[in-house]
Design a protein around this motif. Structure first.
Motif, PDB file in Angstrom:
ATOM      1  N   VAL A  74      -1.831   6.857  30.941  1.00 16.68           N
ATOM      2  CA  VAL A  74      -0.520   6.356  31.340  1.00 16.68           C
ATOM      3  C   VAL A  74      -0.219   5.093  30.549  1.00 16.68           C
ATOM      4  N   VAL A  75       0.944   5.119  29.907  1.00 15.13           N
ATOM      5  CA  VAL A  75       1.395   3.964  29.134  1.00 15.13           C
ATOM      6  C   VAL A  75       2.311   3.140  30.033  1.00 15.13           C
ATOM      7  N   GLY A  76       1.852   1.948  30.409  1.00 17.81           N
ATOM      8  CA  GLY A  76       2.617   1.112  31.324  1.00 17.81           C
ATOM      9  C   GLY A  76       2.693  -0.305  30.836  1.00 17.81           C
ATOM     10  N   GLY A  77       3.558  -1.081  31.496  1.00 19.67           N
ATOM     11  CA  GLY A  77       3.692  -2.474  31.110  1.00 19.67           C
ATOM     12  C   GLY A  77       4.988  -3.066  31.600  1.00 19.67           C
ATOM     13  N   SER A  78       5.279  -4.258  31.118  1.00 21.57           N
ATOM     14  CA  SER A  78       6.436  -5.018  31.570  1.00 21.57           C
ATOM     15  C   SER A  78       7.723  -4.533  30.914  1.00 21.57           C
ATOM     16  N   THR A  79       8.823  -4.987  31.496  1.00 26.13           N
ATOM     17  CA  THR A  79      10.140  -4.656  30.959  1.00 26.13           C
ATOM     18  C   THR A  79      10.268  -5.152  29.520  1.00 26.13           C
ATOM     19  N   GLY A  80      10.721  -4.267  28.647  1.00 31.45           N
ATOM     20  CA  GLY A  80      10.957  -4.640  27.264  1.00 31.45           C
ATOM     21  C   GLY A  80       9.719  -4.857  26.429  1.00 31.45           C
ATOM     22  N   ALA A  81       8.563  -4.410  26.931  1.00 31.16           N
ATOM     23  CA  ALA A  81       7.324  -4.634  26.181  1.00 31.16           C
ATOM     24  C   ALA A  81       7.198  -3.700  24.990  1.00 31.16           C
ATOM     25  N   GLY A  82       7.963  -2.607  24.996  1.00 27.17           N
ATOM     26  CA  GLY A  82       7.898  -1.667  23.878  1.00 27.17           C
ATOM     27  C   GLY A  82       7.059  -0.444  24.167  1.00 27.17           C
ATOM     28  N   LYS A  83       6.985  -0.024  25.426  1.00 26.03           N
ATOM     29  CA  LYS A  83       6.148   1.131  25.794  1.00 26.03           C
ATOM     30  C   LYS A  83       6.659   2.414  25.136  1.00 26.03           C
ATOM     31  N   SER A  84       7.963   2.661  25.278  1.00 22.59           N
ATOM     32  CA  SER A  84       8.513   3.904  24.726  1.00 22.59           C
ATOM     33  C   SER A  84       8.427   3.906  23.204  1.00 22.59           C
ATOM     34  N   THR A  85       8.662   2.759  22.612  1.00 17.88           N
ATOM     35  CA  THR A  85       8.538   2.647  21.153  1.00 17.88           C
ATOM     36  C   THR A  85       7.107   2.945  20.727  1.00 17.88           C
ATOM     37  N   LEU A  86       6.140   2.487  21.495  1.00 17.49           N
ATOM     38  CA  LEU A  86       4.731   2.746  21.192  1.00 17.49           C
ATOM     39  C   LEU A  86       4.424   4.237  21.299  1.00 17.49           C
ATOM     40  N   VAL A  87       4.910   4.890  22.348  1.00 15.29           N
ATOM     41  CA  VAL A  87       4.660   6.320  22.525  1.00 15.29           C
ATOM     42  C   VAL A  87       5.243   7.097  21.343  1.00 15.29           C
ATOM     43  N   GLY A  92       4.512  10.013  16.186  1.00 15.72           N
ATOM     44  CA  GLY A  92       5.088  10.045  14.850  1.00 15.72           C
ATOM     45  C   GLY A  92       6.557  10.368  14.786  1.00 15.72           C
ATOM     46  N   HIS A  93       7.248  10.523  15.910  1.00 15.96           N
ATOM     47  CA  HIS A  93       8.684  10.831  15.902  1.00 15.96           C
ATOM     48  C   HIS A  93       9.248  10.506  17.292  1.00 15.96           C
ATOM     49  N   PRO A  94      10.543  10.304  17.429  1.00 16.40           N
ATOM     50  CA  PRO A  94      11.124   9.942  18.729  1.00 16.40           C
ATOM     51  C   PRO A  94      11.001  11.093  19.748  1.00 16.40           C
ATOM     52  N   VAL A  95      10.380  10.788  20.875  1.00 16.12           N
ATOM     53  CA  VAL A  95      10.272  11.770  21.958  1.00 16.12           C
ATOM     54  C   VAL A  95      10.727  11.175  23.292  1.00 16.12           C
TER      55      VAL A  95
END
Length: 590
Positions: A74-87, A92-95
């Motif tokens: 599970v990729v979690g963290g604070s608001t605006g930390a960049g979780k979705s960008t990291l995933v 290797g592509h936007p999901v």
């Protein structure tokens, strides 16, 4: 691809089967926890119980049933930390959607290798979330429009996305912000993190010491879960200083074994993606873990054992809360029982201290037996006394029923008064206690219940009838029968009631000549018919019968309080305590 049923049918060792049976029992026990009394820690304990049930359903039971299932990261963290960008960078592509509008992630997305879809399509993990099959976007969709549209109504669903870029053996779950402005987002983030085999925790260089993330990281330490911490947006030249400080914090809080990955501050490309290679160390670490069957098994067992150990401590705390409920309920019950028990004692005291031989009862008794002339007959011998009484009773029917009615009225007044006193005392005791106050609510129970006066009167009449039957039974012998028939059953009954109410009368002064003398008349009359021992025996039996009936009346009356107490089974702690001990042994045996 292995089918879902084939995964479910994998044979497991008997110890695992036994563990599942235990955990299912724990789950059922926690689901039954109500803790209904308004105690200071009750609400927190109820929330803990509900949270424990969710974790059992979402993670612990599924993992015990399927020890070989892919790991859920599970990729979690604070608001605006960049979780979705990291995933997005990891595959290797936007999901999944990334952007500046908060909250971005409302609908969690679970990325898995296509060959492992069967593990997640059913309700094996996170059964409370419905499944939505996602479709990979084309290559021209930027991260700002990737994934699901933010939808507040989609919080109860899980988007499943099969992507060959996800290595087999590990699935990635993009979770909402742990400090989201949305309550539902925060709750869901906590639920998803509790269902993880490992956490990829994302924070930033200027927020890594925030309280909310550290609260969750400490929870991870307590569960002994594997954690990878991603420190995002680290300014150039600050990598060493910031990472050293973060590592010191991790060591101090028992997370020294956490993997730490640094992502420098950088500009995203037009698709909203990090530059290629920026997350390569994290991707390689995940790929190596996915390829290591034994390593994955170790991670799963370590996290599972930590979760069970933490669950044991949680169940123990809930059991303690149940014990506090038991003590509170017992205290409230004892208060009511004591008040009504004291009332019963005061009623019986009023029947023995001569109080009922005054007023109306005394007047009716004197009307019945006569005044001066009748009392002078006490100076004559017993035979003559009996003859005079016999002649008196054979004349115009004596008003014995007036004596009975006066006794009924007087005794009823005493019972009603003491029942009202007990109700007021119990009401005050309960309202002084937060739990009792909640149970009473706005209801006023401080007086006798409606219909209690009628029940008391009926019980007194039943006692009088039983007393008459006692006289009939005692006078079965022919010689005695002739005597009591000559005196009359009602007259003897009235006399016996008078004797009952003066067995230990503490009368002084002039009252001895009135009420005390009145009792002597009745006692002499009864002794003339039945004998001294029989009179004593009948009076004691009648008094015991009256005490039982008064106690029963008050026991029924106190139920208006006691019926509001929770069922003992609802606050029982024995099963919870046993479950906590069994869980501790299960965690320690691995």
């Amino acid at each position: 691809m292995t089918s879902r049923n084939e995964h479910d049918d994998h044979a497991r060792p008997e110890p695992a089967a036994g563990a599942v049976a235990l955990l299912e029992g724990v789950r059922d026990g926690l689901a039954d926890v109500t803790l209904p009394l308004a105690l200071p820690d009750a609400e927190h304990a109820r929330l803990e119980a509900a949270s424990a049930v969710r974790q059992l359903d979402d993670y612990i039971l599924p993992r015990y049933r399927s020890l070989d299932a892919p790991l859920l990261a599970v990729v979690g963290g604070s608001t605006g930390a960049g979780k979705s960008t990291l995933v997005n960078a990891l595959v290797g592509h936007p999901v999944t959607r990334a952007g500046a509008i908060r909250p971005t992630t409302r609908q969690p997305i679970l990325l898995h290798n296509p060959s492992e879809a069967a593990w997640f399509e059913g309700q094996r993990v996170l059964p409370g979330l419905s499944r939505i099959r996602g479709v990979l976007a084309g290559g021209n969709v930027p991260s700002s429009r990737a994934g699901a549209e933010p939808d507040v109504g989609a919080m109860s669903s899980l988007v499943l996305l099969a992507d060959p870029a996800v290595p087999g053996g590990v699935a990635l779950l993009d979770a909402p912000d742990v400090d989201s402005i949305s309550d539902e987002n925060r709750k869901l983030a906590g639920q998803l993190l509790a269902a993880a085999d490992l956490w990829i925790f994302v924070t930033t260089a200027n927020r890594y010491a925030d309280a909310v993330p550290w609260k969750l990281l400490l929870n991870a330490a307590a569960r002994d879960i594997m954690v990878a911490v991603v420190l995002d947006r680290v300014p150039p030249g600050a990598e060493a200083e910031v990472s050293e400080d973060l590592r010191a914090l991790l060591n101090r809080e028992g997370l020294g074994g956490a993997q730490l990955f640094i992502i420098p501050e950088t500009t995203l490309d037009p698709m909203g993606m990090l530059p290629e290679g920026m997350v390569r160390p994290l991707r390689v670490w995940l790929e190596d873990l996915a390829a290591d069957t034994a390593g994955r098994s170790d991670v799963a067992r370590r996290t599972l054992n930590g979760a069970v150990r933490a669950l044991a401590e949680r169940v123990s705390r809930i059991a303690q809360a149940a014990r506090e409920q038991q003590r509170a309920a017992a205290g409230l019950e004892a208060g009511a029982v004591s008040a009504y028990g004291d009332a019963a004692g005061r009623i019986m005291e009023a029947t023995r201290d001569g109080a009922l031989l005054r007023g109306e009862v005394l007047a009716r008794w004197q009307d019945f037996v006569g005044t001066g002339e009748f009392f002078r007959s006490l100076e004559q011998n017993v035979g003559r006394f009996r003859d005079r009484l016999g002649a008196f009773f054979r004349g115009e029917p004596p008003p014995a029923v007036r004596v009975e009615a006066a006794i009924e009225t007087g005794l009823q007044a005493v019972i009603l008064d003491e029942a009202a006193n007990a109700a007021e005392e119990t009401d005050q005791r309960w309202r002084a206690d937060p739990a009792g106050r909640r149970l009473l609510g706005t209801d006023d129970l401080s007086g006798a219940s409606a219909g209690f006066a009628d029940r008391a009167a009926a019980e007194i009449r039943a006692w009088q009838e039983a007393l008459m039957e006692l006289i009939r039974t005692e006078g079965q012998g022919k010689r005695t029968q002739a005597r009591w028939l000559s005196f009359g059953i009602n007259g003897l009954g009235a006399a016996l009631m008078i004797v009952v109410f003066s067995m230990t009368a503490g009368l002084t002064g002039l009252e001895i000549g009135v009420a005390g003398g009145t009792a002597v008349v009745g006692q002499r009359l009864l002794e003339a018919v039945f004998g001294e021992d029989a009179v004593r025996r009948m009076a004691e039996k009648a008094r015991e019968d009256l005490a039982v009936r008064c106690r029963r009346l008050l026991d029924e009356e106190q139920q208006k309080f006691l019926s509001r107490l929770p069922d003992r089974q609802d606050i029982a702690d024995s099963a919870l305590t046993a479950h906590a001990d069994a869980l501790a042994r299960l965690a320690g045996s691995a």
